[in-house]
Design a protein around this motif. Structure first.
Motif, PDB file in Angstrom:
ATOM      1  N   VAL A 103       0.812  -0.875  -0.139  1.00  0.00           N
ATOM      2  CA  VAL A 103      -0.204   0.457  -0.202  1.00  0.00           C
ATOM      3  C   VAL A 103       1.011   0.903   0.213  1.00  0.00           C
ATOM      4  CG1 VAL A 103      -1.998   1.245   1.175  1.00  0.00           C
ATOM      5  CG2 VAL A 103      -2.493  -1.129   0.893  1.00  0.00           C
ATOM      6  N   GLY A 104       1.836   0.877   0.971  1.00  0.00           N
ATOM      7  CA  GLY A 104       2.823   2.522   1.186  1.00  0.00           C
ATOM      8  C   GLY A 104       3.364   2.656  -0.369  1.00  0.00           C
ATOM      9  N   LEU A 105       3.383   1.531  -1.400  1.00  0.00           N
ATOM     10  CA  LEU A 105       4.705   1.632  -2.750  1.00  0.00           C
ATOM     11  C   LEU A 105       3.204   2.119  -3.591  1.00  0.00           C
ATOM     12  CD1 LEU A 105       6.653  -1.321  -3.184  1.00  0.00           C
ATOM     13  CD2 LEU A 105       7.287   1.026  -2.390  1.00  0.00           C
ATOM     14  N   MET A 106       2.229   1.489  -3.737  1.00  0.00           N
ATOM     15  CA  MET A 106       0.601   2.317  -4.004  1.00  0.00           C
ATOM     16  C   MET A 106       0.630   3.811  -3.776  1.00  0.00           C
ATOM     17  SD  MET A 106      -2.139  -0.990  -3.999  1.00  0.00           S
ATOM     18  CE  MET A 106      -3.087  -0.044  -3.787  1.00  0.00           C
ATOM     19  N   VAL A 107       0.386   4.048  -2.933  1.00  0.00           N
ATOM     20  CA  VAL A 107       0.708   5.849  -2.446  1.00  0.00           C
ATOM     21  C   VAL A 107       1.605   6.489  -2.810  1.00  0.00           C
ATOM     22  CG1 VAL A 107       0.263   7.545  -0.749  1.00  0.00           C
ATOM     23  CG2 VAL A 107      -0.434   5.229  -0.620  1.00  0.00           C
ATOM     24  N   VAL A 108       3.215   6.085  -2.906  1.00  0.00           N
ATOM     25  CA  VAL A 108       4.048   6.787  -3.504  1.00  0.00           C
ATOM     26  C   VAL A 108       4.318   7.013  -5.163  1.00  0.00           C
ATOM     27  CG1 VAL A 108       6.694   7.179  -4.391  1.00  0.00           C
ATOM     28  CG2 VAL A 108       6.216   6.496  -1.506  1.00  0.00           C
ATOM     29  N   VAL A 109       3.515   5.802  -6.105  1.00  0.00           N
ATOM     30  CA  VAL A 109       2.784   6.546  -7.259  1.00  0.00           C
ATOM     31  C   VAL A 109       1.825   7.316  -7.610  1.00  0.00           C
ATOM     32  CG1 VAL A 109       2.321   4.956  -9.559  1.00  0.00           C
ATOM     33  CG2 VAL A 109       4.545   3.719  -7.341  1.00  0.00           C
ATOM     34  N   ALA A 110       1.399   7.056  -6.898  1.00  0.00           N
ATOM     35  CA  ALA A 110       0.051   7.911  -6.679  1.00  0.00           C
ATOM     36  C   ALA A 110       0.024   9.403  -6.790  1.00  0.00           C
ATOM     37  CB  ALA A 110      -1.477   7.523  -5.810  1.00  0.00           C
ATOM     38  N   VAL A 111       1.126   9.892  -5.613  1.00  0.00           N
ATOM     39  CA  VAL A 111       0.733  11.220  -5.399  1.00  0.00           C
ATOM     40  C   VAL A 111       2.377  11.581  -6.479  1.00  0.00           C
ATOM     41  CG1 VAL A 111       3.159  12.553  -4.010  1.00  0.00           C
ATOM     42  CG2 VAL A 111       0.897  10.560  -2.787  1.00  0.00           C
ATOM     43  N   ALA A 112       3.054  10.536  -7.095  1.00  0.00           N
ATOM     44  CA  ALA A 112       4.110  10.684  -8.271  1.00  0.00           C
ATOM     45  C   ALA A 112       3.023  11.307  -9.523  1.00  0.00           C
ATOM     46  CB  ALA A 112       5.096   9.675  -8.237  1.00  0.00           C
ATOM     47  N   MET A 113       1.697  10.631  -9.720  1.00  0.00           N
ATOM     48  CA  MET A 113       1.055  10.386 -10.892  1.00  0.00           C
ATOM     49  C   MET A 113       0.341  11.866 -10.684  1.00  0.00           C
ATOM     50  SD  MET A 113      -0.022   6.806 -11.638  1.00  0.00           S
ATOM     51  CE  MET A 113      -1.275   7.279 -12.406  1.00  0.00           C
ATOM     52  N   THR A 114      -0.519  12.196  -9.629  1.00  0.00           N
ATOM     53  CA  THR A 114      -1.339  12.935  -9.336  1.00  0.00           C
ATOM     54  C   THR A 114      -0.197  14.864  -9.174  1.00  0.00           C
ATOM     55  OG1 THR A 114      -1.759  12.742  -7.142  1.00  0.00           O
ATOM     56  CG2 THR A 114      -2.940  12.312  -8.512  1.00  0.00           C
ATOM     57  N   ALA A 115       0.691  14.623  -8.647  1.00  0.00           N
ATOM     58  CA  ALA A 115       2.190  16.048  -8.419  1.00  0.00           C
ATOM     59  C   ALA A 115       2.109  16.566 -10.238  1.00  0.00           C
ATOM     60  CB  ALA A 115       2.957  15.710  -7.893  1.00  0.00           C
ATOM     61  N   ARG A 116       1.868  15.082 -11.111  1.00  0.00           N
ATOM     62  CA  ARG A 116       2.597  15.667 -12.151  1.00  0.00           C
ATOM     63  C   ARG A 116       1.521  15.969 -13.204  1.00  0.00           C
ATOM     64  NH1 ARG A 116       7.924  14.470 -13.648  1.00  0.00           N
ATOM     65  NH2 ARG A 116       7.378  13.868 -15.744  1.00  0.00           N
ATOM     66  N   SER A 117       0.494  15.156 -12.894  1.00  0.00           N
ATOM     67  CA  SER A 117      -0.769  15.603 -13.798  1.00  0.00           C
ATOM     68  C   SER A 117      -2.354  16.233 -13.778  1.00  0.00           C
ATOM     69  CB  SER A 117      -0.992  14.414 -15.013  1.00  0.00           C
ATOM     70  OG  SER A 117      -0.943  13.345 -13.753  1.00  0.00           O
ATOM     71  N   ILE A 118      -3.600  16.073 -13.715  1.00  0.00           N
ATOM     72  CA  ILE A 118      -4.364  16.261 -13.450  1.00  0.00           C
ATOM     73  C   ILE A 118      -5.072  15.165 -12.012  1.00  0.00           C
ATOM     74  CG2 ILE A 118      -5.275  16.256 -15.389  1.00  0.00           C
ATOM     75  CD1 ILE A 118      -7.571  14.019 -15.457  1.00  0.00           C
ATOM     76  N   ALA A 119      -5.922  15.638 -10.723  1.00  0.00           N
ATOM     77  CA  ALA A 119      -5.947  15.408  -9.655  1.00  0.00           C
ATOM     78  C   ALA A 119      -6.865  14.209  -9.795  1.00  0.00           C
ATOM     79  CB  ALA A 119      -6.535  16.242  -8.606  1.00  0.00           C
ATOM     80  N   VAL A 120      -6.796  13.465  -9.220  1.00  0.00           N
ATOM     81  CA  VAL A 120      -7.377  12.217  -8.846  1.00  0.00           C
ATOM     82  C   VAL A 120      -8.953  12.845  -9.275  1.00  0.00           C
ATOM     83  CG1 VAL A 120      -8.589  10.010  -7.912  1.00  0.00           C
ATOM     84  CG2 VAL A 120      -6.068  10.403  -7.938  1.00  0.00           C
ATOM     85  N   PRO A 121      -9.710  12.058 -10.158  1.00  0.00           N
ATOM     86  CA  PRO A 121     -11.444  12.340  -9.901  1.00  0.00           C
ATOM     87  C   PRO A 121     -12.200  11.787  -8.861  1.00  0.00           C
ATOM     88  CG  PRO A 121     -11.290  10.237 -11.353  1.00  0.00           C
ATOM     89  CD  PRO A 121      -9.453  11.029 -11.107  1.00  0.00           C
ATOM     90  N   ARG A 122     -12.828  13.187  -8.303  1.00  0.00           N
ATOM     91  CA  ARG A 122     -13.865  12.480  -7.143  1.00  0.00           C
ATOM     92  C   ARG A 122     -15.045  12.301  -7.293  1.00  0.00           C
ATOM     93  NH1 ARG A 122     -12.497  17.445  -4.437  1.00  0.00           N
ATOM     94  NH2 ARG A 122     -14.524  18.469  -4.860  1.00  0.00           N
ATOM     95  N   ASN A 123     -15.161  11.378  -7.407  1.00  0.00           N
ATOM     96  CA  ASN A 123     -16.792  11.203  -7.328  1.00  0.00           C
ATOM     97  C   ASN A 123     -17.090   9.855  -6.886  1.00  0.00           C
ATOM     98  OD1 ASN A 123     -15.346   8.564  -8.948  1.00  0.00           O
ATOM     99  ND2 ASN A 123     -14.875   9.757 -10.652  1.00  0.00           N
ATOM    100  N   GLY A 124     -18.232   8.520  -6.555  1.00  0.00           N
ATOM    101  CA  GLY A 124     -18.884   7.921  -5.805  1.00  0.00           C
ATOM    102  C   GLY A 124     -17.398   6.567  -6.020  1.00  0.00           C
TER     103      GLY A 124
END
Length: 241
Positions: A103-124
């Motif tokens: 999970v920690g590695l997944m979060v690091v990847v998610a942070v790197a992706m969202t820092a460089r591009s659009i944010a995670v969509p906020r939906n259901g």
């Protein structure tokens, strides 16, 4: 100096620092407190952390409850319920070290992706998924904030803090119930968590300047920074077990 006094002072300092961070960003108490408490006294984790996790949100809600995103909260809690159950099973039968690293590695990847591009969509769907993942990691390790925070990173500071506070309060209570049901919540754990509550109160009381600073257009950067640090702490804590 006795071990209990060291646990109270060192753990209390970590809880204080975590409360300051969470009071400003909306999450981060588990990030700071859980790894140190786990090193000092593994037998009281994650139960003691959930006690303080259930306390701090009450202060945030008292100040900003009108900003809660109730619809988003509903989806997140819906996903959190099965995630908490799975987290309880992990505590019993699966190595939390492996889970924490993944999970920690997944979060690091998610942070790197969202820092460089659009944010995670906020939906259901994203909110339910974030709630589920938070339920698994939060119940098993005491660190469940990053998935929800990443989904809310583009919201305004007060809405982030209020919504996450409502989610974390319900989550912590839910996790405590599940840990009690599976026999992993001894009285000593509850007592340790209760002894740390005064440090939560003090940390929130001095977090006002950080809230004002982040609300000046810096909240997203703050969330990404704390999420990345949370992931690293989760990996380090998991490898150390």
């Amino acid at each position: 100096m006795g071990h209990e006094v060291v646990l109270l002072l060192a753990g209390g300092l970590a809880v204080f620092a975590g409360a300051v961070v969470q009071g400003g960003v909306g999450f981060g108490l588990g990030l700071v407190a859980s790894p140190l408490i786990a090193m000092l006294e593994p037998s009281v984790v994650p139960g003691a952390v959930h006690v303080v996790n259930a306390t701090l949100p009450l202060f945030t809600l008292a100040a900003e409850w009108r900003r809660v995103d109730w619809r988003g909260l509903g989806f997140a809690v819906l996903g959190r319920v099965p995630g908490s159950v799975l987290g309880g099973i992990v505590v019993l039968y699966v190595g939390t070290g492996t889970l924490g690293v993944l999970v920690g590695l997944m979060v690091v990847v998610a942070v790197a992706m969202t820092a460089r591009s659009i944010a995670v969509p906020r939906n259901g769907r994203t909110l339910a998924a974030a709630g589920f993942l938070s339920g698994v990691t939060g119940t098993a390790t005491g660190i469940g904030g990053p998935p929800m925070a990443l989904v809310y990173q583009t919201a305004r500071g007060p809405q982030i803090r209020a919504t996450l506070a409502a989610f974390f309060f319900l989550s912590a209570v839910q996790s405590l119930v599940i840990l009690a049901v599976v026999g992993r919540l001894p009285g000593r754990t509850l007592a340790a968590g209760a002894a740390l509550v005064p440090f939560v109160v003090l940390g929130f009381a001095v977090s006002g300047p950080l809230r004002r600073y982040l609300d000046g257009g810096r909240v997203r950067a703050g969330i990404l920074t704390v999420a990345a640090l949370s992931a690293c702490a989760l990996v380090a804590q998991s490898v150390a077990r």
